[in-house]
Design an enzyme around this catalytic site. Sequence first.
Site, PDB file in Angstrom:
ATOM      1  N   HIS A 133       0.851  -1.179   0.000  1.00 12.60           N
ATOM      2  CA  HIS A 133       0.000   0.000   0.000  1.00 12.60           C
ATOM      3  C   HIS A 133       0.885   1.225   0.000  1.00 12.60           C
ATOM      4  CE1 HIS A 133      -3.959  -1.739   0.378  1.00 12.60           C
ATOM      5  NE2 HIS A 133      -3.598  -2.505   1.390  1.00 12.60           N
TER       6      HIS A 133
ATOM      7  N   CYS B 172       0.042   2.938  -4.352  1.00 16.69           N
ATOM      8  CA  CYS B 172      -0.701   4.149  -4.682  1.00 16.69           C
ATOM      9  C   CYS B 172      -0.005   5.375  -4.145  1.00 16.69           C
ATOM     10  CB  CYS B 172      -2.103   4.091  -4.100  1.00 16.69           C
ATOM     11  SG  CYS B 172      -3.231   3.202  -5.165  1.00 16.69           S
TER      12      CYS B 172
END
Length: 420
Positions: A241, A291
Amino acid sequence: MEEQQRRALRRGRARLVAALRVEPLWDPLEQRGLFTRRMLEELQSAGSRGEQARQLIIDLETRGKQAFPAFLSILRDTGQGDLAEMLIQECESRPVLPQLPDLRPVELELREEKQRKNVTPHEHLSISVQAESERPRIPPVPARGSAVDKRSRDLVYEMKTDPCGHCLILNNVNFSRDSGLSTREGSDIDCEKLERRFKALRFTVLTRRDLKAQEIVLELQKLSRQDHSALDCCIVVILSHGCQTSHIQFPGGIYGTDGKPIPIEKIVNYFNGSNSPSLRGKPKLFFIQACGGEQRDQGFVVDCDSPEEEAPGGSLESDATPFRVPSDNVDEPDAIACLPTPSDILVSYSTFPGFVSWREKSSGSWYVEMLDSVLEQYAHSEDLLGMLVRVAGAVSAKGRYKQMPGCFNFLRKKFFFTCD
């Protein structure tokens, strides 16, 4: 922060790294609002006292207009007033401009010109025709498989060793409950693809799964401190992440499984010329599947064969985490006018900073899927930047919600993989 204050920090960095006692600074830095507790934990994980001091001085430049005077006050309060006075002196001193030598034009008679004066018109003609005939011709395009060998060393990185170098893959799938981050289903598929691909490209591949932030830092430091003298390259792949962070050179960050972020800039700097001397002048490649934010982009109309059904939903997930805009009372970082750029480094991002990066549970992420496919088809004949353009084009054509990979390139030469 004003430019003369930044310049003072840079000029005094060597002395600060050598003498700064960082331990007494942490609490005052948090109390004055210069750094958050999480930021300080990242600084404390930088390594030795000197490494913590160096990273603190670098990060201080991004902490706004009041950072410099507040730092001077903290230095005095912690008994390090001599360092504060040194910074004040550096701040008040003007930059020294280099003295140019007194250059005067000198009339020279070129050897060729002198020869032309001493030959007859007939001889002059024969010399010109001969020179034209002896001009070197542009060599033909190298045959497949010999693309690197026949190119100039000045234009292409040397990749002759076997193995070419180390490749570290950090694959975070499962995150702690306290982190608030979801399981990254499909990431193991990405990891297996890249492990096979970089082995085929003659790299020694090491995979680590589900590491906390501090464990990631230790793995990166361990790799950067190895002796790479007998190798030509180094690769780091991170599947996790991601988030946005304040930065100077490289945007974004990735999360450990404990939910603590690590800036991409910090990761890259472990491998710069200062921290990894045996990698100086050698290409260092970073591939980041994570991201940079939570914005979804519906994009604009392009010609593509991608079906509408690939819009988010079902098994499609993103590696996004919420990015919160600072409140009005937060002193936002100033822009940096200029900084020395790290050389021989390329960071490839799966998405443009601030946007999501899509991942299928059953087939892995769009970015890794395309990267693996392009490397398989074109690594024998195309340079890395050309292949990354192909990856960007393929990924950007997928789905209703758009994803746009990109890279920060500080390579000095073209990079070609060595294929079996």
